[in-house]
Design a protein around this motif. Structure first.
Motif, PDB file in Angstrom:
ATOM      1  N   TRP A   4     -13.567  19.424 -22.748  1.00 17.17           N
ATOM      2  CA  TRP A   4     -14.342  18.506 -21.903  1.00 17.17           C
ATOM      3  C   TRP A   4     -14.931  17.444 -22.818  1.00 17.17           C
ATOM      4  N   ILE A   5     -14.515  16.188 -22.615  1.00 15.31           N
ATOM      5  CA  ILE A   5     -14.968  15.074 -23.450  1.00 15.31           C
ATOM      6  C   ILE A   5     -16.060  14.342 -22.685  1.00 15.31           C
ATOM      7  N   ASN A   6     -17.300  14.538 -23.092  1.00 14.04           N
ATOM      8  CA  ASN A   6     -18.464  13.925 -22.459  1.00 14.04           C
ATOM      9  C   ASN A   6     -18.885  12.702 -23.267  1.00 14.04           C
ATOM     10  N   GLY A   7     -19.824  11.951 -22.749  1.00  8.84           N
ATOM     11  CA  GLY A   7     -20.334  10.780 -23.455  1.00  8.84           C
ATOM     12  C   GLY A   7     -20.808   9.745 -22.459  1.00  8.84           C
ATOM     13  N   GLN A  15     -10.228   6.956 -23.961  1.00  2.29           N
ATOM     14  CA  GLN A  15      -9.376   6.659 -25.120  1.00  2.29           C
ATOM     15  C   GLN A  15      -9.127   7.918 -25.941  1.00  2.29           C
ATOM     16  N   THR A  16     -10.181   8.701 -26.164  1.00  3.74           N
ATOM     17  CA  THR A  16     -10.048   9.920 -26.952  1.00  3.74           C
ATOM     18  C   THR A  16      -9.193  10.948 -26.233  1.00  3.74           C
ATOM     19  N   ALA A  17      -9.385  11.078 -24.917  1.00  2.10           N
ATOM     20  CA  ALA A  17      -8.607  12.042 -24.149  1.00  2.10           C
ATOM     21  C   ALA A  17      -7.119  11.745 -24.234  1.00  2.10           C
ATOM     22  N   TYR A  18      -6.750  10.476 -24.099  1.00  2.00           N
ATOM     23  CA  TYR A  18      -5.326  10.128 -24.126  1.00  2.00           C
ATOM     24  C   TYR A  18      -4.757  10.129 -25.536  1.00  2.00           C
ATOM     25  N   ILE A  77      -7.426  18.580 -20.762  1.00  2.03           N
ATOM     26  CA  ILE A  77      -8.420  17.649 -21.300  1.00  2.03           C
ATOM     27  C   ILE A  77      -9.106  16.950 -20.138  1.00  2.03           C
ATOM     28  N   ALA A  78     -10.436  17.020 -20.101  1.00  6.82           N
ATOM     29  CA  ALA A  78     -11.200  16.420 -18.999  1.00  6.82           C
ATOM     30  C   ALA A  78     -12.208  15.425 -19.566  1.00  6.82           C
ATOM     31  N   PRO A  79     -11.946  14.112 -19.435  1.00  4.78           N
ATOM     32  CA  PRO A  79     -12.923  13.111 -19.884  1.00  4.78           C
ATOM     33  C   PRO A  79     -13.881  12.780 -18.744  1.00  4.78           C
ATOM     34  N   VAL A 158     -16.278   5.445 -36.402  1.00  3.63           N
ATOM     35  CA  VAL A 158     -15.104   6.327 -36.453  1.00  3.63           C
ATOM     36  C   VAL A 158     -14.105   5.864 -35.402  1.00  3.63           C
ATOM     37  N   ALA A 159     -12.861   5.652 -35.808  1.00  4.53           N
ATOM     38  CA  ALA A 159     -11.819   5.205 -34.879  1.00  4.53           C
ATOM     39  C   ALA A 159     -11.387   6.359 -33.967  1.00  4.53           C
ATOM     40  N   VAL A 160     -10.791   6.004 -32.844  1.00  6.21           N
ATOM     41  CA  VAL A 160     -10.385   7.003 -31.852  1.00  6.21           C
ATOM     42  C   VAL A 160      -9.502   8.105 -32.447  1.00  6.21           C
ATOM     43  N   PRO A 161      -8.482   7.782 -33.261  1.00  7.81           N
ATOM     44  CA  PRO A 161      -7.657   8.872 -33.815  1.00  7.81           C
ATOM     45  C   PRO A 161      -8.458   9.860 -34.648  1.00  7.81           C
ATOM     46  N   GLN A 162      -9.474   9.372 -35.358  1.00  6.06           N
ATOM     47  CA  GLN A 162     -10.291  10.267 -36.173  1.00  6.06           C
ATOM     48  C   GLN A 162     -11.221  11.128 -35.303  1.00  6.06           C
TER      49      GLN A 162
END
Length: 200
Positions: A4-7, A15-18, A77-79, A158-162
């Motif tokens: 679960w990607i919160n924010g 972006q992070t989820a995908y 994955i749940a954003p 921090v970039a999305v891939p990181q």
């Protein structure tokens, strides 16, 4: 397993989820926001408030994720921004109580960083298009800093891939290598943003 990607709104969840989905074969993105969009479309525009306040949203999200986690073999994955403690317990908490492996991450950034990101995705209209997100920003940042919303990941520099790398490492997952160069990364990020623009 559920990630679960919160924010806050504009915090980089989608972006992070995908990015995780791209580099984690067999994974699936299940966006709880779509349950809310469906509920809103059933209602006259004047009645559309925060769909998270609807019991139907919280129950629907729980049921869909519970079913998916019970029957789908890959990582889910749940954003979704979720900052009200009671609602958090009705969804994330209930999924944990049902025996699912749930890893929760709150992507945090300074207020100015989030406002800049919201401006960038405003389609040339500045923050006007993102007025709801701006109104909720301070409340979101305050709530998400609470211990119940850990694990916290700072994303200002921090970039999305990181960010995806850190989430995967914390959850014990191995991502495929990120072979995107700077230009490809920008293009991929822009395309993900375009695909998730809403006009309703």
């Amino acid at each position: 397993m559920l990630l679960w990607i919160n924010g806050p709104f504009g915090g980089g969840k989608t972006q992070t989820a995908y990015e995780l989905n791209r580099r984690l074969p067999g994974s699936a993105v299940c966006d709880p926001e779509h349950v809310g969009f469906g509920l809103h479309r059933m209602m006259p525009p004047g009645l559309r408030a925060d769909f998270q306040d609807l019991q139907a949203w919280r129950q629907g999200v729980y049921e869909v994720l519970d079913l998916t986690l019970r029957t789908y073999e890959g990582v889910v994955i749940a954003p979704m921004t979720l900052v009200e403690p009671a609602y958090f317990e009705e969804t994330v908490g209930r999924l944990r109580e049902a025996g699912h492996e749930v890893h929760h991450f709150a992507l945090l950034a300074e207020r100015e960083t989030v406002l800049r990101r919201l401006t960038e995705r405003g389609l040339g209209r500045g923050l006007k298009r993102e007025s709801f997100a701006v109104r909720q920003l301070d409340h979101c940042l305050e709530r998400l800093n609470e211990p119940r919303f850990a694990e916290h990941i700072r994303t200002d520099r921090v970039a999305v891939p990181q960010v995806a790398d850190r989430i995967a490492a914390s959850a014990g997952l191995t991502l495929e290598p990120n072979r995107d160069g700077p230009l490809r990364h920008r293009l991929r990020k822009a395309w993900t943003g375009v695909k998730h623009i809403r006009f309703d």
